[in-house]
Design a protein around this motif. Sequence first.
Motif, PDB file in Angstrom:
ATOM      1  N   PHE A   1       0.855  -1.184   0.000  1.00 37.31           N
ATOM      2  CA  PHE A   1       0.000   0.000   0.000  1.00 37.31           C
ATOM      3  C   PHE A   1       0.891   1.234   0.000  1.00 37.31           C
ATOM      4  O   PHE A   1       1.872   1.291   0.737  1.00 37.31           O
ATOM      5  CB  PHE A   1      -0.921   0.024   1.224  1.00 37.31           C
ATOM      6  N   VAL A   2       0.548   2.202  -0.841  1.00 37.76           N
ATOM      7  CA  VAL A   2       1.307   3.443  -0.917  1.00 37.76           C
ATOM      8  C   VAL A   2       0.359   4.608  -0.648  1.00 37.76           C
ATOM      9  O   VAL A   2      -0.864   4.496  -0.825  1.00 37.76           O
ATOM     10  CB  VAL A   2       1.975   3.609  -2.292  1.00 37.76           C
ATOM     11  N   LEU A   3       0.917   5.729  -0.228  1.00 35.05           N
ATOM     12  CA  LEU A   3       0.108   6.897   0.092  1.00 35.05           C
ATOM     13  C   LEU A   3      -0.125   7.741  -1.151  1.00 35.05           C
ATOM     14  O   LEU A   3       0.818   8.064  -1.878  1.00 35.05           O
ATOM     15  CB  LEU A   3       0.782   7.735   1.173  1.00 35.05           C
ATOM     16  N   ASP A   4      -1.386   8.109  -1.375  1.00 34.99           N
ATOM     17  CA  ASP A   4      -1.712   8.956  -2.517  1.00 34.99           C
ATOM     18  C   ASP A   4      -1.495  10.424  -2.153  1.00 34.99           C
ATOM     19  O   ASP A   4      -0.989  10.743  -1.071  1.00 34.99           O
ATOM     20  CB  ASP A   4      -3.138   8.694  -2.998  1.00 34.99           C
ATOM     21  N   ALA A   5      -1.893  11.333  -3.032  1.00 35.93           N
ATOM     22  CA  ALA A   5      -1.622  12.759  -2.831  1.00 35.93           C
ATOM     23  C   ALA A   5      -2.344  13.334  -1.625  1.00 35.93           C
ATOM     24  O   ALA A   5      -1.980  14.408  -1.136  1.00 35.93           O
ATOM     25  CB  ALA A   5      -2.007  13.536  -4.086  1.00 35.93           C
ATOM     26  N   LYS A   6      -3.377  12.637  -1.116  1.00 37.22           N
ATOM     27  CA  LYS A   6      -4.091  13.092   0.074  1.00 37.22           C
ATOM     28  C   LYS A   6      -3.665  12.327   1.329  1.00 37.22           C
ATOM     29  O   LYS A   6      -4.310  12.429   2.368  1.00 37.22           O
ATOM     30  CB  LYS A   6      -5.602  12.961  -0.128  1.00 37.22           C
ATOM     31  N   GLY A   7      -2.576  11.572   1.207  1.00 39.32           N
ATOM     32  CA  GLY A   7      -2.068  10.855   2.366  1.00 39.32           C
ATOM     33  C   GLY A   7      -2.901   9.643   2.746  1.00 39.32           C
ATOM     34  O   GLY A   7      -2.842   9.185   3.894  1.00 39.32           O
TER      35      GLY A   7
END
Length: 799
Positions: free
Chosen positions: A89-95
């Motif tokens: 899982f990776v963090l998107d632009a909104k965390g």
Amino acid sequence: MSQRRRRSLALLTSGVLALPLLAGCGAGDEEGGPVAAGQDIAVTSRDKVADGGVLRWAVDSLPDTLNTFQADADATTTRIAGAVLPQLFVLDAKGQPAANPDYLEKAEIVAREPKQVVLYKLNQQAVWSDGREIGAADFVAQWRALNGKDSAYWTARNAGYERIEKIERGKTDLEVKVTFAKPYTDWRSLFTPLYPKQVTGTPDAFNEGARGALKVTAGPFNLGAVDKKTGTVALTRSARWWGRPAKLDTLVLTAVPRADRPAALAAGKLDLAEIDRTGADRIALAHRDAKAAKGAKGAGGAPAHGPGASVTAAQATMSWAIAYGADETKAKEEQASRAANAEAAKKYADEQNALRTFAVRKSLEPAYTQLAMNGASGPLADERVRRAVARALDRKALAEIVLKPLGLPAKPVGSHLALAGQLAYADNSDALGGQDTQAAQALLADAGWRRGGKLTEPSGAKAGPEASSEDDGKTPSGPGTGNDGLYIVGQDDERNGDEQGGDEQAGDGQAGDGQGADGHPADAGPGLSPALTVAPLAAQQEASLLAQADAARAAADTDAAQDAPATDADATTADGDAKGAPVRDGDGAGSAKASAAPAPAKQARTSGSMLAKDGKALSLRFVLPSGPGSESLRAVGERIAQMLQKVGIQAELKKVADESFFKDHIASGQYDLALYSWPATAYPATDARPIFAKPEPAADGSLLVEQNYTRVGTDHIDQLFDQALGELDEAASRELIRKADARIWAAAGSIPLYQRPELVAVKPSLVNAGAFGLGAPRFQDIGWKKPPAAKETNAKEKK
């Protein structure tokens, strides 16, 4: 200490008063709302990014380990792992955590009763660099290493892994089924990064096998050479990577201290580097000078800032006269000094010319700065005093000090547990209340603190926790170090080690408020951030302190004061002997007449316009780091002290060495007030609990605080975290987190102020990189933009 708990490192008595809005504020129609500042990474589609090339990216240091689950892992460890190991899982632009399709086809909860079961369906192409498929064996090995049952593994945490009951293969080799003994809402935090079983399979391999090398990887890059001599780590494009190939041939992580990065950028040693305000100002000045040179005929020569720029015509004439005067000794010394200054000016000018080729990309870091209040003892053990401190603060004004000059949104952070844009975010600050001087004064009066109260404590006593009798031995002191010990708000800056001046400061290129860093008028162009300086506060506070001294002298008992008494500021030094602050007129004149009594005589004085109780002034020790890069913290600290003085609270600013700030003061509880930051997290139920957990007494009588360095917590807050952690309804779990945050606000152990600025210097042609904000880098997409000619050629070939 967990990796996520380390992310929480590098930044808190409930029920005394009626607390409004303790249920938590609703998040509105769109949970979390928009981010405070988006990413600034020059987003570019892959077809417009050139294949190949090298990127030199600055890091703070080379890692001591490549195992992110060990206690000495750092930010460089995490960056390397993100490029070479599976991130499920990776963090998107909104965390927000999002499933990574390079590794997962799907991951979901498939059963909640009788036990939680999560099924991972792996990308069928996902393999380790040795050709073996990523599978259940890797999950099992990592779980056994991290679940805390085998002490032979030198792990830094077991958060989440200890709740797993078993892991087994699914219907196929590509399925992994994880069954939990206890429900766990933050299950997405697990197995990122995922290490091969060769690293986690045995204690020896886990403890030592990944400290300096990773023989097996599974990312868009492989780990190349780790060269301690050059301070570099090379990551090379992986030939076994099944996803979209990395655009760069090589990514070189280069260890460069932040203070040295402008020079390293100018020397061509770096292409991408996070920088501080000083570096950003230098780049802004370089662009301003370049623009001015284009518009002015005959422009050129040395810039109007930097080494030697503050020298007046009279000083230059005097220097020339000495250098070519009759005194040969002085002449030689002056000529050598002039040569050194000329060399420094030339070096600076050359660096500024080179810095014109860089741009600054900016956003807000996934971290916030807070005011921490030590509630273990002293006045701040009273919740009413902590709440009064909080109500005295204009948080927006404090945020504007740091963020407004940079052109970044200066909205105060409204949550301890999430940042704007994250789903758990809601502004719960109304549970404490906003800035209100009258409310703060009422709280202090209710706690028994009065203006003009009689002071009976010996000179040098203080209301808060006692400072050590000597300055921290690790703290640099003396002119120019930024730390001469105690700083009483309002006293002349030069007497407290905050002398502004010198060519080196001028060379930093900071400008604003009509003055340069050396105190002389600065030719600062529009858009440049002002220097963050505390000097202007001295003039405003001097009159106030002198008025207090006059009031104290007028009310003093003549039988108890043979000499003119010290000001309130002088009577409350951190060292107890007025070491850090000068004595006012008359102080010490009659010290020889004092008797040899074992205890100092009590003086009948009053607190004047400041507050006192039980014979002691309300004076709080405010600890701040003294090193370079902390100028903004010190400026904010000065403004906070000024705000507190308006309600009768005296703040004593104590500047300490960076290396001792956290260990010797924050963690050990040797402070009343402090400014430091906490990183944000996508998993607050797991990561934030130890930061706000109620301290518990240990068997030896000490206090177990985990990471709650304010020593303020309640059973109710702990219960809300526990409920959120075990709630599998994600919306319900987030609402419990918001309720916990409202309670944390009400307890007033820490006050979030502002999201930290993120400033990144880059070559303009570098794309998909820069200020990532709340998101994570996508390493395979980072690269150099194709030149226009290349795009035209490609278009012709397609035709």
